[in-house]
Design a protein around this motif. Structure first.
Motif, short mmCIF file in Angstrom:
data_model
loop_
_atom_site.label_atom_id
_atom_site.label_comp_id
_atom_site.label_asym_id
_atom_site.label_seq_id
_atom_site.Cartn_x
_atom_site.Cartn_y
_atom_site.Cartn_z
N GLU A 15 -46.53 -3.09 9.70
CA GLU A 15 -45.07 -3.10 9.65
C GLU A 15 -44.54 -3.13 11.07
N GLU A 36 -41.13 -3.18 13.48
CA GLU A 36 -39.69 -2.92 13.54
C GLU A 36 -39.17 -3.21 14.94
N THR A 84 -36.92 -5.26 10.36
CA THR A 84 -38.31 -4.98 10.00
C THR A 84 -38.96 -6.19 9.36
N GLN A 85 -40.21 -6.44 9.75
CA GLN A 85 -41.03 -7.49 9.15
C GLN A 85 -42.37 -6.90 8.73
N TYR A 139 -39.62 -1.88 0.38
CA TYR A 139 -38.70 -2.69 1.17
C TYR A 139 -37.58 -3.36 0.37
N THR A 155 -29.93 -6.69 8.31
CA THR A 155 -30.59 -5.70 9.13
C THR A 155 -30.00 -4.32 8.82
N GLN A 167 -31.22 -2.96 5.48
CA GLN A 167 -31.93 -4.21 5.27
C GLN A 167 -32.40 -4.27 3.83
N VAL A 187 -37.69 -7.85 3.15
CA VAL A 187 -38.48 -8.20 4.33
C VAL A 187 -39.20 -9.52 4.11
N ARG A 235 -42.61 -11.28 4.37
CA ARG A 235 -44.04 -10.97 4.41
C ARG A 235 -44.78 -12.20 4.88
N GLN A 273 -43.38 -14.49 13.55
CA GLN A 273 -42.63 -13.24 13.57
C GLN A 273 -41.76 -13.11 14.81
#
Length: 947
Positions: A398, A400, A418-419, A463, A536, A548, A551, A553, A567
């Protein structure tokens, strides 16, 4: 409740190791703690009076990683020797561990020796520092650390190895020595001698003895903490203890290298395991370890003794991943061009911390990047792929990105984006021995889909909405697994598990062919609406203004290089939009002063890559400069070679060590490693897989409804039929009904029956069981109580069949009645002369029309009864398991009962004795005679390199 201990001293008393916390300003003093010495593998913690340690040898540390327990009847305390501040969030410093110390808990003399050696190492390190790192914590106390800010000056062994990109990798011993290769040895191996002097052992200006005792762990093991008596195998020790004692020095070196690899981060006051949106105000009586996210609590297993003893002030949670920070100022009078907005940027940690203290900090921005690596399905590249049965994917991280004002004023907005990255959530594997291995799918569609659903159920619960971005190739070796990924996603969408649109397949290599990585903008444009919908997280005045909603993925095959590029591009887009809300128009692709953003994300990519593949990330030149040329391609080729070497040489033991430190396995994992120099993947419970295989096989191969299934087992069997010694052995299924035996060859990847053979019970002439030694290379392989098996002797008849699965198991194969003479001779050695003219079990004492046919055999060997898998407490999960010998005896008895009913099957069968006979199948002496010198030499060479 006492505050978390930030600094303490360690000294060796007569009865145990004393941990004496340093007093902190405005804090109640923490009591001292004593860890009693032990040689039984478990430590006892008791309170100790606060003592003046000035008269004893005291080692100053910055916290505890935890205790290594139950290692060959030894215990070690792992402590933070040096650290470096890498960021400051809301006034709370964030540190990375750069060096650890291992102190034995066996005796006062061993502990004192380790403490003295570690203090000398600290003095050597300090003498070569040009400046000392003084970190000011949130309480305002000066915390002088012996670790400087410069990464280049760090003498971590792992950092040195990684920084030289595998040049140390030719022999394992050089992985663990700061001396590295001498000039002569480097030249002999064809390596450059340019940076020999950069190694810590040969730092420029160093004089005198160049011998480096490697802190308190020598390569040759002579100064191993705990003393030679603990290190050498002793009489009366079990085989498992012998193996553990032999591998103990390597485990300690690996432990030290792992925790000193600049991969573990902590903060005394800020919870770095949770995103901005998950931060909560912790009550004063709640210890920090109870508030952190358990998914990112990497040393929980090691600090369990302190948790169970109630010594919460000593429990310092560690997170593996990355933490980095940059500060930048915006031009107060920007031009009309968004490419000239940034007026100044700071990349040095000391400057960034000073920026947060300045009165004008409110006008400066901070960008903080935190990557959190999951403790679920942890490990290294090709050894941890895909998913496990709980739904956790390998290399789950994760990430951020936090944008804030440098002042961290509560009235100012804090943005969080966050991704998530993780391996393709299917069961698959790749061979580490291939340079470009093709993914091999494992298990059936339904088994995969069950784990697939659990994975996305976990992510949705965590998420919210999800957008899948798959970057694997649409052609070639990656295409099949990419198609399966898409098929499972479509089914999950149809079931309501993910909202549409859920899946985007972006063939990175095809779109960016010719090093045109700027074409990633095509993907960003495609994902624009989805990313806008997710938004966000924004915090103001300590409250969440917006959250958010989902996310992205992202995955490629390794979830490293292609994933890093995508990313960082998504993060760049998010930062531009967040700054726009702050009234700042900027184009990070064209602004000449945004190199700091690229290097921050490149550092993040390198850190994650090192933790998963032991090298820096590929395509790092583009992430850093937004340019790609031939020099970057050549650099990537060198990193690829280094990865390949690590995959086949170093990773197996490292994987076993990681699983052990996390408490996923017991020390038996090292016995398994010593047997074949490999470590197993516990992605799915083999008990469940085997039980399902038995159930599937029984439904397919037992055609007669009148036959009742009496038992089913999975056993090892020679791949070549009608033999006892041929390699390799493979897992086969033995089914027993009231009329026949079924030997099933099973495709464990596809979960389908490959072939089977039916043997009528009336054809069975007898059973032999006993020791079954197939190798003598390791102690566990020569244990006659664990290496046992059975041989079923039978004469093929009309009721016996064999079938091979072309698609429907419709191809009948007649049993071979004319084996070659060599095999016949080998089989004959198993039987006594009186076994000619055997009668059938159900025709006892009667002549059989098959008397003239050749006797054949079915050979089986018991699987290991216990595995290295551990339960939550770190203890063996296989309590109550039937031993190998009892399992074989039980199978023999079940077959005898099925063949003879209630009769005992005694000497009147014409067998010349009982139907079941105890006799060695392959004795230890026979196995030793059949083990050639070449086989032994190959194993010893492999052991030298691998272990």
């Amino acid at each position: 409740m006492p505050a978390l201990i930030r600094k303490l001293g360690i000294s060796a008393a007569v009865d145990g190791l004393i941990l004496q916390p340093h007093s902190q300003r405005d804090q109640r003093a923490n009591p001292a703690l004593q860890i009693r010495y032990t040689t039984q593998g478990s430590a006892t913690l008791i309170s100790a009076p606060n003592n003046d340690l000035a008269n004893s040898a005291t080692l100053e540390i910055y916290g505890l990683v935890g205790c290594l327990l139950n290692i060959a009847s030894a215990s070690y305390l792992v402590s933070i020797l040096r650290r470096q501040q890498v960021a400051q969030i809301r006034g709370s410093p964030v540190y990375v561990i750069t060096s650890v110390a291992l102190i034995p808990l066996s005796s006062q003399s061993d502990a004192e020796k380790a403490i003295e050696q570690t203090k000398k190492e600290v003095q050597r390190h300090t003498s070569h520092q040009e400046a000392q790192d003084v970190s000011i914590d949130s309480h305002g106390s000066a915390d002088e650390d012996s670790e400087g800010h410069s990464q280049e000056e760090n003498d971590s062994v792992a950092q040195d190895v990684i920084g030289k990109r595998g040049q140390y990798g030719r022999f394992a011993e050089n992985w663990f020595s700061r001396k590295g290769w001498t000039t002569e040895r480097r030249r002999a191996q064809g390596m450059s001698a340019d940076d020999v002097g950069k190694s810590e052992g040969f730092r420029k200006g160093q004089k005198g003895d160049l011998h480096d005792p490697e802190d308190n762990i020598e390569n040759d093991g002579k100064n191993l903490p705990g003393g030679p008596a603990q290190r050498l195998p002793q009489q009366g020790a079990s085989q498992g203890q012998d193996v553990m004692i032999t591998l103990l020095p390597k485990l300690l070196r690996t432990t030290k290298m792992l925790f000193a690899s600049r991969s573990f981060f902590y903060s005394y006051d800020y919870d770095i395991t949770r995103t901005v949106g998950e931060q909560t105000i912790r009550a004063p009586n709640v210890p920090l370890y109870r508030s952190v996210d358990p998914l990112f609590f990497w040393n929980r297993n090691l600090v369990l003794p302190f948790i169970e003893n109630g010594d919460h002030a000593y429990v310092l949670p560690l997170m593996q991943g990355f933490v980095g920070q940059r500060s930048f100022d915006v031009d107060s009078k920007p031009s009309r061009h968004p490419s000239k907005v940034i007026s100044e940027a700071q990349e040095d940690v000391k400057d960034i911390i000073e920026t947060q203290k300045r009165p004008e900090a409110a006008s400066s921005f901070l960008l903080t990047l935190i990557s959190r690596r999951s403790v679920k399905r942890p490990g290294l590249r090709y050894l941890r792929r895909g998913i496990d049965e709980e739904g956790y994917a390998a290399n789950s991280v994760e990430t951020e990105q936090i944008l804030s004002r440098a002042s961290w004023a509560w009235s100012e907005k804090v943005y969080s984006f966050t991704q998530f990255r993780g391996s393709i959530p299917l069961y698959f594997s790749q061979s580490p021995y291939a340079f470009k291995p093709i993914p091999v799918l494992q298990h059936g569609f339904e088994t995969n889909h069950d784990a697939f659903k659990r994975h996305f159920s976990n992510l949705v619960g965590r998420y919210g909405d999800l957008q899948i971005a798959s970057l694997v190739d649409k052609h070639g070796g990656e295409a099949e697994i990419g198609q399966q990924y898409e098929e499972h996603t479509k089914r999950l969408v149809a079931e309501g598990g993910i909202s549409k649109p859920a899946f985007e397949w972006f063939d990175f290599h095809d779109v960016c062919r010719g090093m045109r990585f700027e074409n990633v903008a095509v993907f960003i444009h495609t994902m624009g609406d989805t990313l806008d919908r997710f938004g966000t997280t924004v915090e103001v005045n300590g409250e969440i203004q917006t959250s958010q909603k989902g996310v992205l993925r992202t995955n490629c095959m390794d979830c490293l290089d292609r994933t890093n590029v995508v990313q960082s591009a998504c993060a760049s887009r998010a930062l531009e939009q967040q700054l726009k809300q702050e009234g700042v128009e900027i184009n990070l692709q064209t602004d000449t002063k945004t190199q700091w953003f690229n290097t921050l994300w490149a550092d993040n990519g390198d850190a994650i890559s090192r933790q998963y593949s032991s090298t820096a990330a590929l395509k790092g030149d583009y992430t850093r400069t937004r340019k790609r040329d031939y020099r970057g391609a050549l650099n990537d080729f060198g990193l690829t070679l280094s990865r390949y070497y690590n995959n086949i040489v170093n990773d197996y033991f490292s994987q076993a060590a990681i699983d052990f430190l996390l408490g996923n396995v017991t020390e038996q994992v090292f016995e398994e490693f010593e047997a074949d120099m490999m470590s197993n993947d516990p992605a799915i419970s083999m008990r469940k897989v085997r039980a399902n295989a038995i159930d599937t096989s029984s439904k397919i191969v037992i055609a007669e409804q009148r036959e009742d299934l009496m038992g089913g087992w999975t056993l090892l069997s020679p791949k070549e039929p009608n033999t006892v010694r041929t390699f390799p052995f493979e897992e086969a299924i033995l089914l027993l009904t009231d009329a026949a035996l079924y030997v099933v060859r099973f495709d464990w990847n596809l979960e389908k029956v490959s072939s089977f053979e039916r043997v009528d019970l009336r054809s069975v002439a007898g059973i032999m069981h006993g020791s079954y030694i197939t190798s003598t290379l390791t102690a566990i392989q020569t244990d006659e109580t664990k290496n046992v098996g059975l041989v079923i002797k039978y004469r093929p008849g009309k009721e016996d069949i064999a079938r091979v699965n072309t698609r429907s198991l419709s191809t009948a194969v007649q049993p071979d009645s004319d084996p070659d003479s060599a095999r016949t001779t080998a089989i004959a050695k198993l039987f006594t002369p009186s076994e000619s003219g055997l009668s059938s079990p159900q025709g006892r004492g009667k002549s059989s029309s098959r008397d003239g046919q050749t006797l054949k055999i079915l050979a089986f060997k018991a699987l290991p009864a216990k595995t290295s898998l551990a339960n939550v407490g770190g203890q063996e999960a296989d309590t109550g398991t039937v031993s190998e010998k009892d399992l074989i005896n039980g199978i023999c008895e079940d077959i005898r009962r099925a063949a003879y009913g209630g009769d005992g099957g005694g000497s009147d069968t014409g067998f010349g004795g009982d139907f079941v006979e105890e006799k060695e199948i392959i004795s230890l002496n026979q196995a030793k005679r059949s083990t050639g010198y070449l086989e032994q030499w190959k194993f010893e060479l492999k052991k030298l390199v691998w272990a």
